[in-house]
Write an enzyme that holds these catalytic residues in place. Structure first.
Site, PDB file in Angstrom:
ATOM      1  N   ASP A 114       1.971   1.275 -11.826  1.00 37.12           N
ATOM      2  CA  ASP A 114       0.900   1.974 -11.103  1.00 37.12           C
ATOM      3  C   ASP A 114       0.637   3.558 -10.886  1.00 37.12           C
ATOM      4  OD1 ASP A 114      -0.741  -0.157 -13.594  1.00 37.12           O
ATOM      5  OD2 ASP A 114      -1.698  -1.540 -11.727  1.00 37.12           O
ATOM      6  N   LYS A 127      -3.559   3.971 -13.854  1.00 37.80           N
ATOM      7  CA  LYS A 127      -5.008   4.867 -14.097  1.00 37.80           C
ATOM      8  C   LYS A 127      -5.380   5.750 -13.756  1.00 37.80           C
ATOM      9  CE  LYS A 127      -5.619   0.508 -16.292  1.00 37.80           C
ATOM     10  NZ  LYS A 127      -4.675  -0.676 -16.136  1.00 37.80           N
ATOM     11  N   THR A 147      -2.405  -6.690   0.803  1.00 41.40           N
ATOM     12  CA  THR A 147      -3.223  -5.228   0.458  1.00 41.40           C
ATOM     13  C   THR A 147      -3.795  -3.855   0.895  1.00 41.40           C
ATOM     14  OG1 THR A 147      -5.250  -6.049  -0.661  1.00 41.40           O
ATOM     15  CG2 THR A 147      -5.215  -6.940   1.398  1.00 41.40           C
ATOM     16  N   PRO A 205       0.819  -1.540  -0.022  1.00 38.79           N
ATOM     17  CA  PRO A 205       0.214  -0.158  -0.220  1.00 38.79           C
ATOM     18  C   PRO A 205       0.104   1.310  -0.404  1.00 38.79           C
ATOM     19  CG  PRO A 205       0.109  -0.670   2.093  1.00 38.79           C
ATOM     20  CD  PRO A 205       0.793  -2.084   1.032  1.00 38.79           C
ATOM     21  N   MET A 236     -11.350   1.777  -3.864  1.00 44.80           N
ATOM     22  CA  MET A 236     -11.919   2.919  -5.117  1.00 44.80           C
ATOM     23  C   MET A 236     -13.558   3.559  -4.919  1.00 44.80           C
ATOM     24  SD  MET A 236     -10.671   0.423  -7.769  1.00 44.80           S
ATOM     25  CE  MET A 236     -10.814  -0.809  -7.624  1.00 44.80           C
TER      26      MET A 236
END
Length: 460
Positions: A249, A271, A332, A226, A384
């Protein structure tokens, strides 16, 4: 440099240890690893030390130290709890020109034990000459993280093939050949745990010694965690240092990216909302194309590549194209950010299960099983979900969760810019707007959020 680093062969040689306690046992373990024959002198000798002596084919002398016993050893270790005895052992050994080590007394030593990194036949010693042993242990920990645990397998393979290489090619060609072995596809196969394939490639290369086979490309799909680089796995760090090119990313932190091999080509494929620098299909194809060029390709993702990271789609195409790949999981965001915010995802009194959910809007809507999500006794983590935060909170309330259910936003979790905004389902959308919370931000809903104030330990 006062101490010259040397490699001493102790295999089947008598090594004398004066002392029978914990410290003596620790030194005996190390000597036993080298195949030494242990001779131990002490009035009282611990059980583990007795076993080590028996395994080595050595001798036990349950008695006080006597100078005459020095004749039985090729090197001497003074490891008693009595400094005066250790000093006498050192003086007697030096008078006989025997190498001697007195534990925790550098001035009494003619040699010291370094902090050792071991990979099969490879050993690396880090010594401070007794000045700062804790520092040596810290350096060792860093080396342990960088060096593959399979490095010993590679060295053993080279040892087994050494004579064959000598017979197959002239001396001038051997160095280039071994450089190819240790930095090319053979090493990559061994690193990936495919020892048999590495042996096959090496044997194949020996059949045509004038030209090594072309390097075969490979993709490393690595979870960068993270944000905090300390959360990377050892394996991730090693592959990051091996890659020729990296596709990374937006969620990969600058600190993590700095650990990639410095001369690797870097390609940003991140993105953002309503903006993709490279569509996913193009990313998938780019990985295939770069690997086919013989490159070692690092696909570096924030968090874990298999949790809302589309890693499965990428390796699916690699598998179809016959491109070898490795996958390294990462911590994660749900686990890392919650931990750094002092919010346990499960807790006996508050949550017996946890669910990871994508909060990504599709055509302005969130299509989720709200009835299942609005159940007590569970923690909900939305990835998100910042844009759809108001919708998430409203739907959970409309499907049965009390508006007073604790909820939190963790912005830029695990980094120096981390912020935690705590409220409930009723207030959290307003708080997010008032405090100008920005992505990346994780939403956590459930009774465990109420523990944040008490359990928060991270002070960025």
């Amino acid at each position: 440099m006062r101490y010259l680093p040397l490699a001493f062969d102790v295999h089947n040689r008598p090594c004398l240890i004066i002392g029978g306690g914990t410290i003596a046992t620790r030194k005996a373990r190390l000597l036993r690893k080298g195949g030494a024959r242990l001779i131990v002198v002490a009035p009282e000798i611990g059980e583990e030390l007795r076993v080590l002596v028996a395994e080595s084919g050595g001798q036990l002398f349950e008695a006080e130290y006597q100078q005459e016993l020095l004749a039985s050893g090729d090197l001497v270790i003074a490891a008693t709890s009595d400094p005066a005895v250790n000093a006498r052992v050192s003086a007697d050994a030096q008078a006989r020109r025997l190498p001697v080590n007195a534990v925790d007394a550098p001035d009494l030593c003619t040699f010291t034990f370094p902090s050792i990194v071991e990979r099969g036949p490879i050993s690396i010693g880090i010594s401070t000459g007794g000045a700062a042993p804790v520092l040596a242990r810290g350096i060792r920990a860093q080396l342990e993280a960088l060096l593959s645990p399979r490095l010993g397998d590679l060295a053993n393979m080279a040892a087994a093939m050494r004579d064959a290489v000598k017979q197959a090619m002239p001396e001038k060609a051997r160095r280039a050949f071994w450089e190819w072995v240790f930095s090319g596809p053979v090493a990559a196969e061994v690193e990936a745990g495919r020892l048999g394939e590495g042996e096959r490639l090496l044997a194949e290369a020996l059949q045509r010694p004038s030209s090594q086979p072309a390097s075969r490309g490979e993709v490393y799909l690595v979870g960068g965690g993270p944000g905090d680089p300390d959360l990377l796995t050892f394996r991730a760090l090693r592959l990051m240092q091996q890659a020729d090119v990296v596709l990374y990313d937006r969620l990969v932190s600058d600190q993590v990216l700095e650990l990639v091999r410095r001369d690797a080509e870097r390609i940003y494929v991140g993105k953002k909302k309503q903006f993709h620098s490279l569509p996913q299909d193009d990313i998938n194809q780019r990985l295939v194309d770069l690997a086919r060029e013989g490159k070692r390709v690092l696909r570096l993702k924030g968090g874990d590549p298999f949790i809302f990271g589309r890693g499965g789609e990428e390796i699916d195409q690699l598998a179809d194209a016959g491109i070898p790949f490795q996958v390294v999981p990462g911590i994660t965001a749900a686990s890392g950010c919650a931990s750094y915010a002092g919010i346990p995802l499960t807790h006996r009194d508050y949550a017996q299960s946890v669910r990871f959910i994508t909060g990504h809007l599709k055509e302005g809507e969130l299509y989720l099983p709200w009835n299942e999500l609005a159940s007590p006794g569970q923690t909900l983590v939305f990835y998100m979900g910042l844009t759809g935060l108001a919708t998430i909170c409203r739907e959970l309330c409309e499907h049965g969760l009390p508006a007073s259910t604790p909820a939190a936003l963790v912005e830029k979790g695990t980094t120096s810019a981390q912020r935690v905004v705590v409220g409930d389902l009723n207030s959290l959308p307003r708080l997010a707007e008032e405090k100008s919370v920005e992505a990346p931000a994780l939403t956590i809903v459930g009774g465990v959020v109420g523990l944040h104030k008490k359990l928060n330990w991270y002070k960025p």
